[in-house]
Scaffold this motif. Structure first.
Motif, short mmCIF file in Angstrom:
data_model
loop_
_atom_site.label_atom_id
_atom_site.label_comp_id
_atom_site.label_asym_id
_atom_site.label_seq_id
_atom_site.Cartn_x
_atom_site.Cartn_y
_atom_site.Cartn_z
N ALA A 307 0.82 -1.20 0.00
CA ALA A 307 0.00 0.00 0.00
C ALA A 307 0.86 1.26 0.00
O ALA A 307 0.38 2.34 -0.38
N VAL A 308 2.11 1.16 0.43
CA VAL A 308 3.04 2.29 0.39
C VAL A 308 3.73 2.39 -0.97
O VAL A 308 4.14 3.47 -1.39
N TYR A 309 3.81 1.27 -1.66
CA TYR A 309 4.46 1.20 -2.98
C TYR A 309 4.05 2.31 -3.95
O TYR A 309 4.91 2.89 -4.64
N PRO A 310 2.77 2.68 -4.06
CA PRO A 310 2.41 3.73 -5.02
C PRO A 310 3.08 5.08 -4.76
O PRO A 310 3.14 5.93 -5.65
N TYR A 311 3.61 5.28 -3.54
CA TYR A 311 4.20 6.57 -3.19
C TYR A 311 5.71 6.62 -3.43
O TYR A 311 6.31 7.68 -3.20
N ILE A 389 -4.53 -4.09 -2.41
CA ILE A 389 -4.36 -3.13 -3.49
C ILE A 389 -4.86 -3.78 -4.77
O ILE A 389 -5.01 -5.01 -4.85
N ALA A 390 -5.15 -2.95 -5.74
CA ALA A 390 -5.53 -3.44 -7.07
C ALA A 390 -4.57 -2.85 -8.09
O ALA A 390 -4.14 -1.69 -7.94
N GLN A 391 -4.23 -3.64 -9.08
CA GLN A 391 -3.31 -3.18 -10.12
C GLN A 391 -3.86 -3.54 -11.49
O GLN A 391 -4.60 -4.53 -11.65
N GLU A 392 -3.49 -2.71 -12.45
CA GLU A 392 -3.80 -3.05 -13.84
C GLU A 392 -2.96 -4.26 -14.24
O GLU A 392 -1.78 -4.35 -13.89
#
Length: 498
Positions: A307-311, A389-392
């Motif tokens: 959940a921190v990865y996108p930042y 989390i959701a990813q493309e």
């Protein structure tokens, strides 16, 4: 391997030519030689409760020098930013105060440990070893899938894969200029010694393992042997006067650096799980007092929380003032009610991952999941949106792989390893290429039936020939622990990465 049908890419031409001279029987004989070598050395992994030789595909993956330069720079940049982030998280918290990363996100991470706050490790290094998982997208560009900053595993297979390839396919190395990977253990040891507590003129380094029942025990013993240091279990260590000592037949010996392959929860029963017998009581207090270096540092998991990865791209810009070299996969946090509902409306077209998942467990690939699986996933996400989390979906690139007696396209990823000594970050020229052996599968983890390939980074013209004769395949068994083995954690707990 191919840019178009029957048109090998320029850096694959020599390999394609050599493979074209072999019959299927020739290739299978080499596969048998590989299996014997791995079995004799105990190079195994745990799959469905069974120890199996690690599946190495004999068709190597080749990365051109100019392409590797981008990967190397991008991994180095990412590790430097994450190192700064961890120091900030357990220190002043400036990135939180400035609103770049939500404070609630960090505080709600199961890997954020308040008992680590204020810990100032020697050299400012918390991430001594990092594994950054990369995938190629449809455009052929590498993207970061996730970061592994706790106890990343797999480097032993990188080194042993190379040794096996030079043993089984020596003729391939005559036509390629391949950069070395065998320097890793020495580089790692130098990083540990460089980040030992001040005043340790000849630092004592040990590798802390949960024991022989851990799925990655081969790697623990391999690295200890290659670095020439002791392999210990928790029962071999004792803390006294905020210092760590190792019990030996000659008496107690002070320890300066502990390369722990034990998860945070089991590391110190005084601060984490009190029933743990895998770690050493008081080791965190010794680290806080500056008397021992723990590598990697406790609490690192907050930086590789999915959940921190996108930042992370924002961290790179915030701490380094640079544009990210490697981009993320498009990712959606599900704590926001509207985002969560939008993702669930597209549940059959996205990939859902538990933020604390490891070894590929818990991942649901919407386009290939059954209606029952998707309905079960919906209930889990609604019950704990912070936990997902959701990813493309990313169309992972493929490479020729020998499976069931024939060549076929199989999906793969790449895990480069980086070593941080406090002065610079060195990226192993290669890394672990993991390949999904079942046809059309996107799950590359060995624990889920995946295999690996030797990863060849071609040397640039100014590197000279970097491939030196590899040492013969070792036939010595891994060193045994000094006492009867304690039961280790579940296999995946050595590497809480993916």
């Amino acid at each position: 391997m191919f840019s178009a049908p029957d048109e090998p890419r320029s850096h694959y031409e020599s390999l394609h030519e050599v493979l074209g001279t072999l019959t299927r029987d020739d290739f299978e004989l080499r596969c048998a030689a590989r299996d014997r070598a791995f079995h004799d050395q105990g190079i195994t992994f745990s799959h469905s409760g069974e120890e199996r030789p690690f599946p190495l595909d004999l068709v190597p993956r080749i990365i051109a020098a100019d392409e590797w330069a981008v990967v190397e720079a991008g991994v180095r940049q990412r590790v430097l930013a994450l190192e700064r982030f961890l120091g900030d998280m357990y220190g002043p918290g400036e990135i939180l105060a400035d609103g770049v990363v939500p404070r609630r996100l960090v505080a709600s991470s199961s890997h954020f440990h308040r008992c680590v706050a204020g810990l100032d490790p020697a050299g400012g290094v918390r991430v001594h070893v990092a594994g950054v998982d990369l995938v190629r997208d449809r455009a052929g560009c590498f993207r970061v899938l996730e970061d592994n900053l706790r106890t990343p595993s797999g480097i032993s297979y990188v080194v042993e894969n190379r040794r096996a390839m030079t043993h089984v396919f020596p003729e391939l190395f005559a036509s390629h200029r391949i950069r070395r990977v065998a320097d890793y253990p020495q580089r790692l040891l130098e990083a540990f010694r460089a980040t030992a507590p001040p005043g340790a003129d000849d630092p004592c380094v040990v590798v802390l393992t949960p024991g022989i029942h851990n799925a990655a025990y081969f790697e623990h013993s391999f690295l200890a042997r290659q670095m020439g240091v002791e392999l210990v279990e928790g029962r071999d260590l004792v803390c006294r006067d905020q210092r760590v000592f190792m019990r030996t037949t000659g008496g107690e010996q002070r320890v300066d650096v502990v390369y722990r392959r034990v998860d945070d929860d089991f590391l110190d029963p005084m601060h984490f799980r009190p029933e743990s017998v895998l770690g050493c009581a008081g080791i965190l207090n010794a680290a806080r007092a500056g008397n021992v270096t723990i590598a990697n540092a406790p609490g690192n998991g907050v930086a590789d929380d999915k959940a921190v990865y996108p930042y992370v791209p924002a961290m790179i810009e915030y701490y380094l003032g640079e544009v990210p070299i490697l981009t993320n996969v498009e990712t959606y946090r599900l704590e926001n009610t509207e985002v969560c509902q939008w993702a669930l409306d597209r549940i059959d077209s996205l990939v859902f991952k538990p933020v604390d998942g490891s070894g590929g467990k818990g991942i649901v690939i919407g386009p290939s999941a059954s209606a029952v699986t998707l309905e079960d996933l919906r209930r889990k996400v609604l019950a704990d949106p912070r936990g997902w989390i959701a990813q493309e979906p990313v169309a992972l690139s493929t490479a020729p792989t020998f499976v069931d007696g024939a060549m076929g396209a199989r999906h793969l990823d790449l895990r480069p390893f980086a070593v941080n000594d406090g002065r610079d970050v060195w990226v192993v020229p290669g890394g672990l290429t993991r390949v999904a052996l079942p046809e059309a599968s996107l799950i590359v983890n060995s624990s889920q039936g995946g295999g690996s390939k030797d990863t060849w980074v071609l040397a640039a013209a100014d590197h000279g020939r970097e491939l030196s004769p590899s040492p013969p395949l070792s036939t010595a068994p891994p060193p045994m622990p000094t006492a009867a083995p304690a039961l280790g954690p579940l296999p995946e707990q050595d590497s809480q990465q993916q």
